[in-house]
Write an enzyme that holds these catalytic residues in place. Structure first.
Site, PDB file in Angstrom:
ATOM      1  N   ASP A   8       0.872  -1.163   0.000  1.00 32.14           N
ATOM      2  CA  ASP A   8       0.000   0.000   0.000  1.00 32.14           C
ATOM      3  C   ASP A   8       0.922   1.229   0.000  1.00 32.14           C
ATOM      4  O   ASP A   8       2.121   1.108   0.302  1.00 32.14           O
ATOM      5  CB  ASP A   8      -0.875  -0.038   1.262  1.00 32.14           C
ATOM      6  CG  ASP A   8      -1.721   1.206   1.411  1.00 32.14           C
ATOM      7  OD1 ASP A   8      -2.367   1.599   0.433  1.00 32.14           O
ATOM      8  OD2 ASP A   8      -1.723   1.780   2.520  1.00 32.14           O
ATOM      9  N   LEU A   9       0.402   2.394  -0.370  1.00 31.12           N
ATOM     10  CA  LEU A   9       1.254   3.593  -0.434  1.00 31.12           C
ATOM     11  C   LEU A   9       1.066   4.502   0.789  1.00 31.12           C
ATOM     12  O   LEU A   9       1.983   4.668   1.608  1.00 31.12           O
ATOM     13  CB  LEU A   9       0.929   4.374  -1.711  1.00 31.12           C
ATOM     14  CG  LEU A   9       1.662   5.698  -1.895  1.00 31.12           C
ATOM     15  CD1 LEU A   9       3.153   5.484  -2.076  1.00 31.12           C
ATOM     16  CD2 LEU A   9       1.090   6.467  -3.098  1.00 31.12           C
ATOM     17  N   ASP A  10      -0.155   5.065   0.893  1.00 37.02           N
ATOM     18  CA  ASP A  10      -0.418   6.051   1.941  1.00 37.02           C
ATOM     19  C   ASP A  10      -0.416   5.387   3.315  1.00 37.02           C
ATOM     20  O   ASP A  10      -1.213   4.482   3.561  1.00 37.02           O
ATOM     21  CB  ASP A  10      -1.777   6.726   1.684  1.00 37.02           C
ATOM     22  CG  ASP A  10      -1.798   7.491   0.365  1.00 37.02           C
ATOM     23  OD1 ASP A  10      -0.851   8.251   0.121  1.00 37.02           O
ATOM     24  OD2 ASP A  10      -2.754   7.329  -0.411  1.00 37.02           O
ATOM     25  N   THR A  16       0.978  10.451   3.775  1.00 42.60           N
ATOM     26  CA  THR A  16       0.228  11.491   3.075  1.00 42.60           C
ATOM     27  C   THR A  16      -1.099  11.782   3.759  1.00 42.60           C
ATOM     28  O   THR A  16      -1.780  12.733   3.383  1.00 42.60           O
ATOM     29  CB  THR A  16      -0.038  11.064   1.615  1.00 42.60           C
ATOM     30  OG1 THR A  16      -0.375   9.687   1.653  1.00 42.60           O
ATOM     31  CG2 THR A  16       1.155  11.289   0.729  1.00 42.60           C
ATOM     32  N   LYS A  44      -9.039   6.643   5.852  1.00 40.36           N
ATOM     33  CA  LYS A  44      -7.820   5.917   5.477  1.00 40.36           C
ATOM     34  C   LYS A  44      -8.136   4.706   4.600  1.00 40.36           C
ATOM     35  O   LYS A  44      -8.988   3.890   4.957  1.00 40.36           O
ATOM     36  CB  LYS A  44      -7.050   5.474   6.714  1.00 40.36           C
ATOM     37  CG  LYS A  44      -6.331   6.629   7.359  1.00 40.36           C
ATOM     38  CD  LYS A  44      -5.293   6.185   8.362  1.00 40.36           C
ATOM     39  CE  LYS A  44      -4.580   7.412   8.925  1.00 40.36           C
ATOM     40  NZ  LYS A  44      -3.804   7.087  10.119  1.00 40.36           N
ATOM     41  N   GLY A  45      -7.472   4.624   3.475  1.00 41.98           N
ATOM     42  CA  GLY A  45      -7.660   3.484   2.577  1.00 41.98           C
ATOM     43  C   GLY A  45      -8.916   3.586   1.725  1.00 41.98           C
ATOM     44  O   GLY A  45      -9.159   2.756   0.860  1.00 41.98           O
ATOM     45  N   ARG A  48     -11.414   8.238  -3.181  1.00 43.19           N
ATOM     46  CA  ARG A  48     -11.642   9.683  -3.132  1.00 43.19           C
ATOM     47  C   ARG A  48     -13.133  10.024  -3.039  1.00 43.19           C
ATOM     48  O   ARG A  48     -13.539  10.802  -2.173  1.00 43.19           O
ATOM     49  CB  ARG A  48     -11.029  10.331  -4.381  1.00 43.19           C
ATOM     50  CG  ARG A  48     -10.874  11.821  -4.267  1.00 43.19           C
ATOM     51  CD  ARG A  48     -10.330  12.404  -5.559  1.00 43.19           C
ATOM     52  NE  ARG A  48      -9.008  11.866  -5.909  1.00 43.19           N
ATOM     53  CZ  ARG A  48      -8.368  12.174  -7.030  1.00 43.19           C
ATOM     54  NH1 ARG A  48      -8.909  13.017  -7.888  1.00 43.19           N
ATOM     55  NH2 ARG A  48      -7.180  11.644  -7.288  1.00 43.19           N
ATOM     56  N   SER A 113      -2.339   0.500  -4.503  1.00 44.71           N
ATOM     57  CA  SER A 113      -2.880   1.670  -3.794  1.00 44.71           C
ATOM     58  C   SER A 113      -4.229   2.102  -4.353  1.00 44.71           C
ATOM     59  O   SER A 113      -4.495   1.961  -5.542  1.00 44.71           O
ATOM     60  CB  SER A 113      -1.885   2.831  -3.933  1.00 44.71           C
ATOM     61  OG  SER A 113      -2.474   4.043  -3.520  1.00 44.71           O
ATOM     62  N   ALA A 114      -5.057   2.684  -3.487  1.00 45.43           N
ATOM     63  CA  ALA A 114      -6.351   3.225  -3.913  1.00 45.43           C
ATOM     64  C   ALA A 114      -6.200   4.609  -4.538  1.00 45.43           C
ATOM     65  O   ALA A 114      -7.139   5.144  -5.119  1.00 45.43           O
ATOM     66  CB  ALA A 114      -7.285   3.323  -2.709  1.00 45.43           C
ATOM     67  N   SER A 115      -5.019   5.187  -4.437  1.00 48.51           N
ATOM     68  CA  SER A 115      -4.835   6.583  -4.845  1.00 48.51           C
ATOM     69  C   SER A 115      -4.594   6.741  -6.335  1.00 48.51           C
ATOM     70  O   SER A 115      -3.736   6.069  -6.917  1.00 48.51           O
ATOM     71  CB  SER A 115      -3.657   7.190  -4.087  1.00 48.51           C
ATOM     72  OG  SER A 115      -3.340   8.457  -4.637  1.00 48.51           O
ATOM     73  N   ASN A 117      -3.316   9.376  -7.355  1.00 51.22           N
ATOM     74  CA  ASN A 117      -2.089  10.179  -7.375  1.00 51.22           C
ATOM     75  C   ASN A 117      -0.835   9.351  -7.095  1.00 51.22           C
ATOM     76  O   ASN A 117       0.256   9.910  -6.984  1.00 51.22           O
ATOM     77  CB  ASN A 117      -2.197  11.287  -6.326  1.00 51.22           C
ATOM     78  CG  ASN A 117      -3.324  12.256  -6.631  1.00 51.22           C
ATOM     79  OD1 ASN A 117      -3.405  12.785  -7.736  1.00 51.22           O
ATOM     80  ND2 ASN A 117      -4.213  12.476  -5.665  1.00 51.22           N
ATOM     81  N   LYS A 144     -10.910  -1.261  -2.127  1.00 45.54           N
ATOM     82  CA  LYS A 144     -10.667  -2.081  -0.946  1.00 45.54           C
ATOM     83  C   LYS A 144     -11.862  -1.896  -0.010  1.00 45.54           C
ATOM     84  O   LYS A 144     -12.350  -0.773   0.083  1.00 45.54           O
ATOM     85  CB  LYS A 144      -9.388  -1.635  -0.214  1.00 45.54           C
ATOM     86  CG  LYS A 144      -8.118  -1.716  -1.058  1.00 45.54           C
ATOM     87  CD  LYS A 144      -6.944  -1.023  -0.343  1.00 45.54           C
ATOM     88  CE  LYS A 144      -5.721  -0.948  -1.249  1.00 45.54           C
ATOM     89  NZ  LYS A 144      -4.582  -0.236  -0.654  1.00 45.54           N
ATOM     90  N   GLU A 168      -0.013  -3.306   4.628  1.00 41.24           N
ATOM     91  CA  GLU A 168      -1.179  -2.420   4.698  1.00 41.24           C
ATOM     92  C   GLU A 168      -1.330  -1.743   6.057  1.00 41.24           C
ATOM     93  O   GLU A 168      -1.075  -2.355   7.083  1.00 41.24           O
ATOM     94  CB  GLU A 168      -2.448  -3.255   4.488  1.00 41.24           C
ATOM     95  CG  GLU A 168      -3.097  -3.108   3.138  1.00 41.24           C
ATOM     96  CD  GLU A 168      -3.653  -1.731   2.844  1.00 41.24           C
ATOM     97  OE1 GLU A 168      -3.800  -0.889   3.751  1.00 41.24           O
ATOM     98  OE2 GLU A 168      -3.955  -1.493   1.662  1.00 41.24           O
ATOM     99  N   ASP A 169      -1.822  -0.496   6.057  1.00 37.88           N
ATOM    100  CA  ASP A 169      -2.074   0.197   7.326  1.00 37.88           C
ATOM    101  C   ASP A 169      -3.564   0.408   7.591  1.00 37.88           C
ATOM    102  O   ASP A 169      -3.927   0.928   8.642  1.00 37.88           O
ATOM    103  CB  ASP A 169      -1.377   1.562   7.353  1.00 37.88           C
ATOM    104  CG  ASP A 169      -2.048   2.549   6.410  1.00 37.88           C
ATOM    105  OD1 ASP A 169      -2.332   2.160   5.255  1.00 37.88           O
ATOM    106  OD2 ASP A 169      -2.302   3.681   6.826  1.00 37.88           O
TER     107      ASP A 169
HETATM  108  C1  BG6 Z   1      -5.718   5.970  -0.190  1.00 37.64           C
HETATM  109  C2  BG6 Z   1      -5.761   6.874   1.033  1.00 37.64           C
HETATM  110  O1  BG6 Z   1      -4.449   5.408  -0.322  1.00 37.64           O
HETATM  111  O2  BG6 Z   1      -6.027   6.725  -1.364  1.00 37.64           O
HETATM  112  C3  BG6 Z   1      -7.103   7.566   1.109  1.00 37.64           C
HETATM  113  O3  BG6 Z   1      -5.523   6.104   2.195  1.00 37.64           O
HETATM  114  C4  BG6 Z   1      -7.383   8.309  -0.190  1.00 37.64           C
HETATM  115  O4  BG6 Z   1      -7.101   8.456   2.200  1.00 37.64           O
HETATM  116  C5  BG6 Z   1      -7.301   7.337  -1.363  1.00 37.64           C
HETATM  117  O5  BG6 Z   1      -8.668   8.907  -0.152  1.00 37.64           O
HETATM  118  C6  BG6 Z   1      -7.532   8.014  -2.713  1.00 37.64           C
HETATM  119  O6  BG6 Z   1      -6.489   8.904  -2.948  1.00 37.64           O
HETATM  120  P1  BG6 Z   1      -6.448   9.986  -4.103  1.00 37.64           P
HETATM  121  O7  BG6 Z   1      -5.006  10.422  -4.098  1.00 37.64           O
HETATM  122  O8  BG6 Z   1      -6.814   9.277  -5.378  1.00 37.64           O
HETATM  123  O9  BG6 Z   1      -7.394  11.057  -3.761  1.00 37.64           O
HETATM  124 MG    MG Z   2      -2.876   3.140   3.485  1.00 32.61          MG
END
Ligand code: BG6
Ligand code: MG
Length: 217
Positions: A8-10, A16, A44-45, A48, A113-115, A117, A144, A168-169
């Site tokens: 996982d990233l964040d 972040t 968390k996790g 968006r 990662s779910a992000s 970014n 997730k 994972e956190d």
């Molecule tokens: C997860 C974070 O990794 O990514 C969440 O833990 C975040 O807090 C999610 O909302 C989505 O991220 P992003 O960067 O696409 O807005």
């Molecule tokens: Mg995380």
């Protein structure tokens, strides 16, 4: 035995969550309610769009689809203003040592990662090129705790799920890893991440002793 890691990233590679918090809190202020660090834990996790839904619930605010889209863009722009200032100094303690160990032992690793970014963040902290595969919020249709993100990661690494170790956190992330039939190392509070196979307080928990045992098992 051949194993691979999916990170996982964040909250695992970088912290972040503090930037997400600042951006979400500003949005809440703008909408006229208070958003606390405890509230931030709930995000968390979480994806968006789901994060915005939770935030609006907390403030008991109702918005049209159009307004939601507008605030999502605004929140992300503010979040990116923090991300754009990130450097390798923000890689969490223990991460670089762990990646060095994995490289030295020819153990592959991917990001899960779910992000959306995630690629930018990895680029900013100088880790982008080190990952053999990336799976991020742009690649998945189910968030997730659905295991999709990690199953795609295993496929990209050409590994069977049972030979993958997820780090994972978030509770939703630990659940996703177990649903994917993978091993899971939780990072954080053992009481919160009880479903993980083992929980470390932080990434310095990956001692060479632990890793040697893992690969010789
Ligand atoms: C997860 C974070 O990794 O990514 C969440 O833990 C975040 O807090 C999610 O909302 C989505 O991220 P992003 O960067 O696409 O807005
Ligand atoms: Mg995380």
């Amino acid at each position: 035995k051949e194993i691979a890691f999916i990170f996982d990233l964040d909250g695992v590679i970088v912290d972040t969550a503090k930037y997400h918090f600042l951006a979400w809190r500003n949005l809440a202020t703008q909408l006229g309610f208070e958003f606390t660090e405890a509230h931030n834990e709930l995000l968390k996790g979480v994806s968006r769009i789901k994060s915005l839904e939770i935030l609006l619930n907390i403030g008991k605010v109702q918005l049209s689809e159009e307004e939601k889209q507008k605030y999502l863009v605004q929140k992300n722009e503010e979040y990116l203003s923090f991300v754009n200032k990130m450097t390798s100094e923000e890689i969490l303690p223990g991460v670089s040592n762990l990646l060095d160990y994995l490289d030295a032992h020819n153990i592959k690793y991917a990001l899960g990662s779910a992000s959306k970014n995630a690629p930018l963040i990895l680029e900013k902290v100088g880790l982008y090129k080190r990952f053999s595969a990336l799976v991020d919020g742009n690649d998945v249709s189910k968030a997730k705790p659905d295991p999709e993100v990690f199953l795609i990661g295993a496929k990209k690494l050409n590994m069977k799920p049972e030979n993958c170790v997820v780090v994972e956190d978030a509770i939703a992330g630990v659940e996703a890893a177990k649903l994917a039939n993978m091993k899971c190392v939780g990072i954080g509070d053992a009481e919160v991440l009880g479903k993980a196979d083992v929980v470390f307080k932080d990434m310095t928990g990956f001692t060479s002793e632990f890793l040697n045992k893992l690969i010789n098992n």
